[in-house]
Design an enzyme around this catalytic site. Structure first.
Site, PDB file in Angstrom:
ATOM      1  N   CYS A   1     -16.742   7.127  10.610  1.00 20.39           N
ATOM      2  CA  CYS A   1     -17.771   7.344  11.056  1.00 20.39           C
ATOM      3  C   CYS A   1     -18.835   7.907  10.636  1.00 20.39           C
ATOM      4  CB  CYS A   1     -17.399   9.158  11.697  1.00 20.39           C
ATOM      5  SG  CYS A   1     -16.743  10.216   9.484  1.00 20.39           S
TER       6      CYS A   1
ATOM      7  N   CYS B   1     -18.402   9.374   7.325  1.00 17.92           N
ATOM      8  CA  CYS B   1     -18.290   8.462   5.575  1.00 17.92           C
ATOM      9  C   CYS B   1     -19.354   7.699   5.472  1.00 17.92           C
ATOM     10  CB  CYS B   1     -17.293   7.796   6.652  1.00 17.92           C
ATOM     11  SG  CYS B   1     -16.092   8.310   7.516  1.00 17.92           S
TER      12      CYS B   1
ATOM     13  N   ASP C   1      10.165 -16.591   4.553  1.00 23.59           N
ATOM     14  CA  ASP C   1       9.888 -16.492   3.053  1.00 23.59           C
ATOM     15  C   ASP C   1      10.533 -15.068   2.308  1.00 23.59           C
ATOM     16  OD1 ASP C   1       9.557 -16.343   0.171  1.00 23.59           O
ATOM     17  OD2 ASP C   1       7.572 -15.006   0.438  1.00 23.59           O
TER      18      ASP C   1
ATOM     19  N   ASP D   1       4.478 -15.139   2.495  1.00 22.89           N
ATOM     20  CA  ASP D   1       2.757 -14.512   2.249  1.00 22.89           C
ATOM     21  C   ASP D   1       2.607 -15.040   0.301  1.00 22.89           C
ATOM     22  OD1 ASP D   1       4.980 -13.445   0.221  1.00 22.89           O
ATOM     23  OD2 ASP D   1       3.994 -11.735  -0.489  1.00 22.89           O
TER      24      ASP D   1
ATOM     25  N   ASP E   1       4.360 -20.589  -0.967  1.00 22.44           N
ATOM     26  CA  ASP E   1       4.656 -20.551   0.914  1.00 22.44           C
ATOM     27  C   ASP E   1       2.845 -21.577   1.668  1.00 22.44           C
ATOM     28  OD1 ASP E   1       6.594 -18.514   0.610  1.00 22.44           O
ATOM     29  OD2 ASP E   1       5.915 -17.375   0.791  1.00 22.44           O
TER      30      ASP E   1
END
Lengths: 62, 753
Positions: free
Chosen positions: B46, B49, B446, B625, B629
Site C-alpha cells: 500500500c 509501505c 519428490d 523442488d 529433481d
C-alpha cells in the site's frame, strides 16, 4: 459534402493526436507500475517524482 | 505489516557478511560512480509501505534513490561508491525483508511494448475505418463512398504493415518449417481482403472490407497481448522469489586477502571461505573446519550431513553451523548444478513434442477453409464465368471464415485460467502447460521439500522449569540447524542473555547463562550420563543434567494427505521418487498411503524412471523442488515446483505454487480441466458459427456489413464464454470431500545421522 472536407480530416487528426498521446505515455513509463500509481495519490510529497519517472534518472543527485 | 502473505519471506539473506558483495555484483553500472540494483520486497502492499520503504532507504548513507514498483513488488535502488550499502539489512530493519531477484538481464520486455504499440495502431485504424464504414453502409452517395474508401485504405495500410506483421512473421516462420498454425489462415485472409478492397476502391466498386481486415487484427491482438501479459507476470513473479544459488563466494588469497569473486570466475584450486549460512558455490573438498551441511535442496537427504577436512561437497549445499574453508575442484560450469543443467537438456522430451491445441486445430482448419475458397472460386467461374465475381466471392469466403473466434478461443480461456490459478497461489509459465496438465494420468512426487517441509516439526517439549525452555529457544535462535530453527520458532526467548556461545557441529550448541552452562543438542554430548537413558534425541542439558527434552517429527506439507487423496480420487496413479535414504522415504510413503515409491535415487535414475513411464504411454506430472529433481522436472510431461524450490527447479517447472500446503495441485488440475472444457465449447461455437456463415458466403451474399457483424459477434461470444471460468467451489470440492479421512498423520523423526 463540403463540410466533410474539413470534418473528416479534423476527426482523423484528433484520433491521431490521441494515438500519439498514448504512445508518449507508454514510452515515458506511465504503465510500468499501475498498482503503485493508484496508491501513490495518498502520498503527500513526491510532487516532482510522480508519474513513474524512469529508474534511469537518478533522483537526489541532480 | 503482515498482509499480502502470498510470497514466502523465509530464508533471509541478511546478516551474512557476503550479502553486500552479492548486491554489488548484482548491480548495474549507471556511470558517474552510480549503481542500480533491483530487490524483491514481497511485503509492500500500500501507499504506507511505499513511503516507509522509500524514505527509509533514502536515509541510508550511500543510497541515492529508491523507487518502489508496487505491481512487481520490487524496489529499485540507486547507490554510489565502491561497495553497496547493506540494503538487505536496512530493509529488514524497516520491517520489509527483501532479497535479490533472479537474473536481471532484460528488465524491460521489448515484446510487450511492441504488442501494445501494434494494438494501439490497429485500434486507431479500426475505430476510424468503422466510423467511415457506418456511413457507407447507411447509403452514402457515390462520390462520398469513394472518398471514404480511399481514406479507409490509407488508414488500413499502416495497420496492416505495422500491426499485421506480428501475424505475418509467425505465419511465415511456420510455413518455412513446413508446419501450419492459426496465423496462416489469418494472414492469408487479411492480405486478400485488403488486396481485393484496394482493387475495388481503385475501380470504385461498392464493397470494401477494410473494416473487417483491421478489426480482425485488432481483436486478435487483444488476445495475444493478454496472453503475453499473463506469461510476463508469471516470469516476473518467479524471478522475484528468493534466489538460492549464490552469485559469488569469498575467496582467500595466498597473501591473506579476502575477495568476493563472482561465481563464474572461481577457478579450481582457489580457497573459499564459507560462513555459516553460505551455500557451497562450486564442487570441492573441505580443507579446514568441521560443520554440518543441509543437503535437502541438493540431494534430497533430510538429515544434515557432517563434514570435516577432506570431505567432498557439492554445489548447492548449505553450510549450517561452523565456518569452513574449501578448495574448489571444478569450475561453476562443470559443477553439480551444471551437470544437472546438461541432464535437463538431454531429458527434455515430452514437452518439446507437444503441439498446442490451437495449432492442431489450425492444421485441420486451414486446408479445409482454403480448399472451400478454391472450390467456391471454381464453382462461380463455371457458373458465371466472370473473374471478378468469382474472386470476390472466394475472398468473401476467406474473410467470413477467417478464424477470429478460433484465434481467440484458446488464448482467452488460458488467460482466464492463469488468473484463477494466480488467485489460488499458482503461477503458470505458459498456456500449453494448462493443456498438458489436463491430460495427465500419473503424479510423481519428490519427498524432501515437496511432500515434507524442510524443517521438522516440534511435537513435544517438556522441561520442569519454563526458564529452561526460554533458554533453549534463545540458544536455538542462534543456529541454522533445522532442529534448532523449529525450537526457536516455537518458543519466546525474551530477556535471556547468552554468553560464550559455541556451536559444535554434529553435536549441538553450548552457551552460558548467568553461572550455568547449557548445552542444547545430542543427548550423549549434552548430558553427563546421556547414554544411560534410551530414546533421548535432542535435549537441553544444564551443567550436564537433563533440563528439557524435545521430540520432532517429519512435517508433511499442510494438507498433503488431502491433496494426495484428491489426486487419487481424480483417477491418478500416485508415486514417489526420493533421493533420500529408504528409511525416511518409506515412512513418508506409508503416512501418505503411497505404495509405489523408490528411495536413494540419483538424479539420472529419476529421469530414467520417468522415461520408462513415458515409454509405457503414461503422461506424468512431476512435482519436485531440489536441484536433483530439476532433470526429472524437465523430463516429465508437465511439472510443478513449490516456491521454496531451488532456482533451477523453479525454472524447469511449468507451474510454481506459492503456498505451503499441497492443495494447489488438485486445484490446478480442476482449473485445467474446466479450462479444457471451455476451450472445447469455444471451438464448437466458432465452428458452429462458420457452419452458418459459410453457405451464405459461398452463395455470394456476404456484404462488408454482414462480415463485420458476424466477426465481432462471434469474438464477443467466445470471450464471454471464457469469462465463465470459475475457481471457487469446483476447484475446492475434491479437497473437502477428502476431509473425512484421518487427521494429519505424522512420522517420528529418526535421530539425526
Amino acid at each position: 459534402m463540403s463540410s466533410l472536407l474539413y470534418l473528416i480530416p479534423l476527426a482523423l487528426l484528433l484520433g491521431a493526436a490521441a494515438l500519439a498521446a498514448f504512445m508518449w505515455s507508454l514510452r515515458s513509463g506511465q504503465y510500468e507500475d499501475l498498482d503503485g500509481a493508484a496508491e501513490r495519490i495518498f502520498l503527500e510529497v513526491d510532487g516532482d517524482r510522480a508519474g513513474g519517472g524512469s529508474p534511469e534518472t537518478p533522483g537526489k543527485s541532480q | 505489516m503482515s498482509c499480502c502473505a502470498d510470497l514466502p519471506t523465509s530464508v533471509a539473506a541478511g546478516g551474512r557478511p557476503a550479502a553486500r558483495d552479492e548486491i554489488s555484483i548484482a548491480s548495474r553500472d549507471l556511470g558517474r560512480d552510480l549503481h542500480q540494483v533491483e530487490l524483491a520486497v514481497p511485503g509492500v502492499h500500500c501507499a504506507g509501505c511505499i513511503r516507509a520503504v522509500e524514505t527509509g532507504l533514502m536515509q541510508v548513507s550511500g543510497i541515492e534513490d529508491a523507487r518502489v514498483n508496487l505491481s512487481t513488488k520490487r524496489v529499485s535502488v540507486t547507490w554510489c561508491g565502491e561497495r553497496a550499502p547493506d540494503i538487505l539489512d536496512a530493509l529488514e530493519k524497516l520491517g520489509f525483508p527483501g532479497h535479490l531477484t533472479g537474473s536481471d538481464d532484460a528488465r524491460k520486455d521489448p515484446e510487450l511494448g511492441r504488442l501494445i504499440r501494434a494494438l494501439a495502431v490497429a485500434g486507431f485504424s479500426a475505430m476510424n475505418i468503422m466510423l467511415l464504414s457506418v456511413s457507407v453502409w447507411s447509403g452514402a452517395d457515390l462520390a462520398t463512398r469513394d472518398i471514404f474508401h480511399w481514406i479507409s485504405a490509407a488508414l488500413a495500410l499502416p495497420a496492416l504493415l505495422y500491426s499485421g506483421r506480428i501475424f505475418f512473421a509467425s505465419a511465415w516462420s511456420a510455413l518455412r518449417h513446413g508446419r501450419t498454425n492459426m496465423d496462416v489462415p489469418i494472414s492469408v485472409g487479411v492480405c486478400l481482403a485488403f488486396g481485393l478492397s484496394l482493387y475495388d476502391t481503385i475501380h470504385s466498386g461498392p464493397h470494401a472490407y477494410f473494416d473487417a481486415a483491421t478489426s480482425l487484427i485488432f481483436f486478435l491482438l487483444i488476445g495475444r497481448t493478454l496472453d503475453h501479459v499473463m506469461r510476463e507476470r508469471t516470469r516476473v513473479a518467479v524471478r522475484g522469489l528468493v534466489q538460492l544459488a549464490p552469485r559469488g563466494a569469498t575467496v582467500l588469497r595466498e597473501d591473506g586477502r579476502r575477495d568476493y569473486v563472482p561465481i563464474d570466475e572461481i577457478e579450481p584450486g582457489l580457497h573459499i571461505a564459507l560462513a555459516a549460512g553460505d551455500r557451497i558455490p562450486v564442487d570441492g573438498t573441505i580443507s579446514e573446519g568441521t560443520s554440518e551441511l543441509d543437503c535437502t535442496i541438493a540431494t534430497g537427504e533430510t538429515a544434515p550431513r557432517r563434514v570435516e577436512t577432506g570431505s567432498g561437497v557439492q554445489a548447492g549445499m548449505l553450510n549450517l553451523s561452523g565456518p569452513l574453508t574449501m578448495v574448489a575442484s571444478k569450475r561453476a560450469d562443470a559443477s553439480f548444478l551444471a551437470e544437472m543443467t546438461r541432464l535437463m537438456a538431454a531429458a527434455e522430451g515430452g514437452r518439446a513434442r507437444y503441439r498446442r491445441l490451437a495449432d492442431r486445430a489450425a492444421a485441420l482448419y486451414s486446408p479445409v477453409v482454403h480448399a472451400t475458397a478454391a472450390l467456391t472460386f471454381l464453382g462461380w467461374m463455371l457458373a458465371v464465368g466472370d473473374w471478378h465475381t468469382a474472386i470476390t466471392v472466394a475472398i468473401a469466403v476467406l474473410i467470413i471464415t477467417c478464424p477470429c473466434a478460433l484465434g481467440l478461443a484458446v488464448p482467452i480461456v488460458q488467460v482466464m485460467a492463469a488468473r484463477r490459478l494466480f488467485e489460488n497461489g499458482v503461477l503458470v509459465k505458459d498456456g500449453s502447460a494448462i493443456e498438458r496438465i489436463a491430460e495427465i494420468d500419473t503424479a510423481v512426487f519428490d519427498k524432501t521439500g515437496t511432500l515434507t517441509l524442510a524443517q521438522p516439526r516440534l511435537v513435544s517439549k517438556d522441561a520442569s522449569d519454563p526458564h529452561d525452555l526460554a533458554v533453549a529457544s534463545a540458544i536455538a535462535g542462534l543456529s541454522r540447524h533445522p532442529l534448532s530453527r523449529s525450537i526457536a520458532a516455537d518458543g519466546a526467548a525474551a530477556g535471556i542473555v547468552l554468553s560464550d556461545v559455541v556451536e559444535h557441529p554434529g553435536l549441538g550448541i553450548e552457551a552460558r547463562v548467568a553461572d550455568s552452562v547449557y548445552r542444547l543438542g545430542r543427548a550423549e554430548w549434552a548430558l553427563a550420563n546421556g547414554t544411560l537413558e534410551p530414546n533421548l534425541n535432542t535435549v537441553l542439558g544444564r551443567d550436564g543434567r537433563l533440563a528439557g527434552r524435545f521430540t520432532f517429527e517429519i512435517a508433511l506439507r499442510p494438507r498433503a494427505v488431502d491433496a494426495i487423496d484428491a489426486l487419487r480420487k481424480a483417477g491418478l496413479h500416485v508415486a514417489m521418487l526420493s533421493g533420500d535414504a529408504p528409511g525416511p522415504a518409506s515412512e513418508v510413503a506409508e503416512a501418505l498411503d503411497i505404495e509405489d515409491f523408490a528411495a536413494s535415487l540419483l538424479p539420472a535414475e529419476k529421469v530414467a524412471r520417468l522415461q520408462t513411464m513415458a515409454a509405457d504411454g503414461r503422461k506424468v506430472l512431476m512435482v519436485g523442488d531440489g536441484i536433483n529433481d530439476a532433470p526429472a522436472l524437465a523430463a516429465a510431461y508437465v511439472s510443478m515446483a513449490p516456491s521454496t524450490a531451488a532456482d533451477i527447479g523453479r525454472n524447469a517447472a511449468d507451474f510454481v505454487f506459492l503456498r505451503d500446503g499441497l492443495e494447489p495441485i488438485p486445484t490446478t488440475l480442476a482449473i485445467a480441466h474446466e479450462a479444457g472444457r471451455l476451450v472445447r465449447q469455444n471451438f464448437a461455437l466458432a465452428v458452429g458459427y462458420n457452419a452458418i456463415a459459410l453457405p451464405i458466403a459461398i452463395a455470394g451474399l456476404v456484404t462488408p456489413l454482414i462480415a463485420a457483424l458476424a466477426m465481432s459477434f462471434s469474438s464477443i461470444l467466445v470471450v464471454a464464454n471464457a469469462l465463465r471460468l470459475k475457481s471457487g467451489e469446483l476447484a475446492r470440492r475434491p479437497v473437502s470431500t477428502a476431509k473425512t479421512r484421518t487427521g494429519p498423520r505424522q512420522v517420528a523423526l529418526e535421530p539425526a545421522e
